[in-house]
Write a protein that holds these residues in place. Structure first.
Motif, short mmCIF file in Angstrom:
data_model
loop_
_atom_site.label_atom_id
_atom_site.label_comp_id
_atom_site.label_asym_id
_atom_site.label_seq_id
_atom_site.Cartn_x
_atom_site.Cartn_y
_atom_site.Cartn_z
N THR A 136 20.59 -116.71 -23.68
CA THR A 136 18.69 -116.41 -24.17
C THR A 136 18.67 -115.90 -23.09
O THR A 136 19.49 -115.04 -22.21
CB THR A 136 18.36 -118.16 -24.04
OG1 THR A 136 18.70 -118.36 -23.04
CG2 THR A 136 19.39 -119.21 -24.96
N SER A 137 17.49 -115.27 -23.34
CA SER A 137 16.69 -114.25 -22.31
C SER A 137 16.40 -115.17 -20.44
O SER A 137 16.45 -114.47 -19.66
CB SER A 137 14.82 -113.96 -22.31
OG SER A 137 15.18 -113.49 -24.11
N TYR A 138 16.35 -116.34 -20.74
CA TYR A 138 16.37 -116.52 -19.37
C TYR A 138 17.34 -117.17 -18.68
O TYR A 138 18.13 -117.66 -17.82
CB TYR A 138 15.47 -118.48 -19.39
CG TYR A 138 14.00 -117.91 -20.20
CD1 TYR A 138 13.68 -117.93 -19.03
CD2 TYR A 138 13.90 -118.26 -21.56
CE1 TYR A 138 11.71 -117.72 -19.45
CE2 TYR A 138 13.05 -117.90 -21.81
CZ TYR A 138 11.43 -117.32 -21.05
OH TYR A 138 10.74 -117.26 -21.11
N ASN A 139 19.00 -117.88 -19.74
CA ASN A 139 20.06 -118.20 -18.99
C ASN A 139 21.39 -117.17 -20.36
O ASN A 139 21.19 -118.29 -20.95
CB ASN A 139 20.45 -119.33 -19.06
CG ASN A 139 19.27 -120.05 -18.39
OD1 ASN A 139 19.56 -120.52 -16.79
ND2 ASN A 139 18.48 -121.11 -18.50
N ARG A 140 22.83 -117.01 -19.37
CA ARG A 140 22.89 -116.40 -19.79
C ARG A 140 24.59 -116.40 -19.25
O ARG A 140 24.81 -115.95 -18.19
CB ARG A 140 22.65 -114.87 -20.90
CG ARG A 140 22.69 -113.91 -19.44
CD ARG A 140 22.47 -112.40 -19.70
NE ARG A 140 20.98 -112.30 -20.94
CZ ARG A 140 20.20 -111.35 -21.15
NH1 ARG A 140 21.25 -109.96 -20.95
NH2 ARG A 140 19.40 -111.44 -22.38
N ALA A 141 25.82 -115.93 -19.85
CA ALA A 141 26.98 -116.48 -19.08
C ALA A 141 27.34 -114.88 -19.79
O ALA A 141 27.22 -114.37 -20.31
CB ALA A 141 27.96 -116.88 -20.05
N ILE A 142 27.95 -114.27 -17.87
CA ILE A 142 28.48 -112.94 -18.27
C ILE A 142 29.59 -112.37 -17.74
O ILE A 142 30.05 -113.23 -17.31
CB ILE A 142 27.47 -112.10 -17.07
CG1 ILE A 142 25.65 -112.43 -17.30
CG2 ILE A 142 26.86 -110.30 -16.75
CD1 ILE A 142 24.26 -112.22 -16.53
N LEU A 143 29.94 -111.62 -18.43
CA LEU A 143 31.66 -110.92 -17.81
C LEU A 143 31.24 -109.52 -17.46
O LEU A 143 30.90 -108.36 -18.19
CB LEU A 143 32.63 -111.12 -19.07
CG LEU A 143 33.60 -110.67 -19.15
CD1 LEU A 143 34.49 -111.15 -17.64
CD2 LEU A 143 34.59 -110.42 -20.50
#
Length: 313
Positions: A136-143
């Motif tokens: 979401t705009s507030y929490n996300r998983a990033i690679l």
């Protein structure tokens, strides 16, 4: 003669009317309060007052007034009619969690900021730098991934798996893991803690600190800016630097300031999602890292011409 008579009569009539109003006012001043009520109030026996009542109308009985509220009429509109009868806990898009706003919905994306070919002093290499995310705009998983391929080998590769959390409109905190892979020397694993966002005047900044095994520490700083020459032609300066707290002889890294890379790329956006570019990139090694490079037959300083493509979806 008639005009003169009318001109004389008008002031006389106005004076008489003013005198009558003055006398009436003076009469009211001399009256008692009761007499003034009788004089100013409506006629006795009128519909507004019963026979014999004097003065102003009495206040209405609160008990006789009908207040708003109570049950809605049987033909009133359903309060959920504007959402087609769906509520926050029902409906085909709720998935058991209620209706969702755009910043509550999870999205996925991929940005390849640099996918390029570079050439310097008769040698060529391929470079990549990109990131993918889901959330979401507030929490996300990033690679995140960045590296170089030269001589058919992957070297100086950095891969990070992070959890990003928005702390303001333009800034995210990130925490996770980093893995360094190299064609020569052992791999290194790190814990990562950083921030990434948009600074005033639209500078994109990133700062990440790393903690590895055997007391190793590192700090990576990067920044870039997009200068719009036209709506499609964009000049992008970029700079990145790495610092290490401990010497890693096996990987040819010295403590302190290790390296700096600066580049200038000019891209043309056929669309916002696809843009080829050309540019120039300069890199330099410092301190003991430069000594290790010289001992291995590598240049301390290197200038490359690059061409590549930037895309996202």
């Amino acid at each position: 003669m008639l005009a003169m008579a009318l001109a004389t009569a008008a002031p006389v009539a106005l004076a008489a009317e003013a005198k009558a109003m003055s006398d009436d006012h003076a009469g009211h001043i001399g009256m008692t309060a009761a007499e003034q009520k009788d004089t100013l109030g409506p006629p006795k026996g009128s519909p507004a007052f019963p026979e014999g009542q004097k003065g102003m109308a009495p206040p209405m009985d609160p008990g006789s007034m009908k207040m708003q509220g109570g049950s809605a009429p049987p033909d009133a509109r359903d309060p959920n009619a504007y959402s087609n009868g769906y509520t926050r806990s029902s409906g085909p898009y709720a998935l058991g969690y209620g209706l969702k706003l755009a910043d509550q919905k999870a999205f996925a994306g991929l940005l390849v900021d640099r996918l390029e070919w570079s050439r310097s002093d008769g040698s060529s290499a391929g470079d990549y730098d990109g990131m993918a995310w889901y959330g979401t705009s507030y929490n996300r998983a990033i690679l995140k991934g960045e590296g170089e391929i030269a001589g058919g080998k992957l070297r100086d590769a950095r891969t990070e798996l992070l959890w990003g959390h928005a702390v303001s409109a333009y800034w995210d905190t990130q925490v996770g893991l980093r893995v360094d892979s190299a064609s020569e020397g052992p791999n290194r694993n790190w814990l990562a803690f950083g921030v990434q966002g948009l600074a005033p005047y639209w500078f994109e900044l990133e700062a990440t600190a790393y903690v590895g095994d055997q007391g190793r520490t590192a700090l990576r700083l990067s920044g870039e800016y997009e200068l719009l020459l036209t709506q499609k032609l964009i000049l992008q300066p970029r700079i990145e630097t790495n610092l290490y707290g401990k010497t890693d002889v096996a990987n040819g890294i010295g403590s302190g300031l290790s390296d700096i890379e600066a580049g200038l790329r000019l891209r043309y956006e056929f669309s916002r999602q696809f843009a080829p570019y050309v540019g120039v990139s300069w890199s330099g090694k410092f301190g003991r890292t430069a000594d290790f490079a010289a001992a291995a037959g590598q240049d301390r300083r290197d200038t490359r011409f690059v061409a590549g493509v930037r895309f996202w979806f």
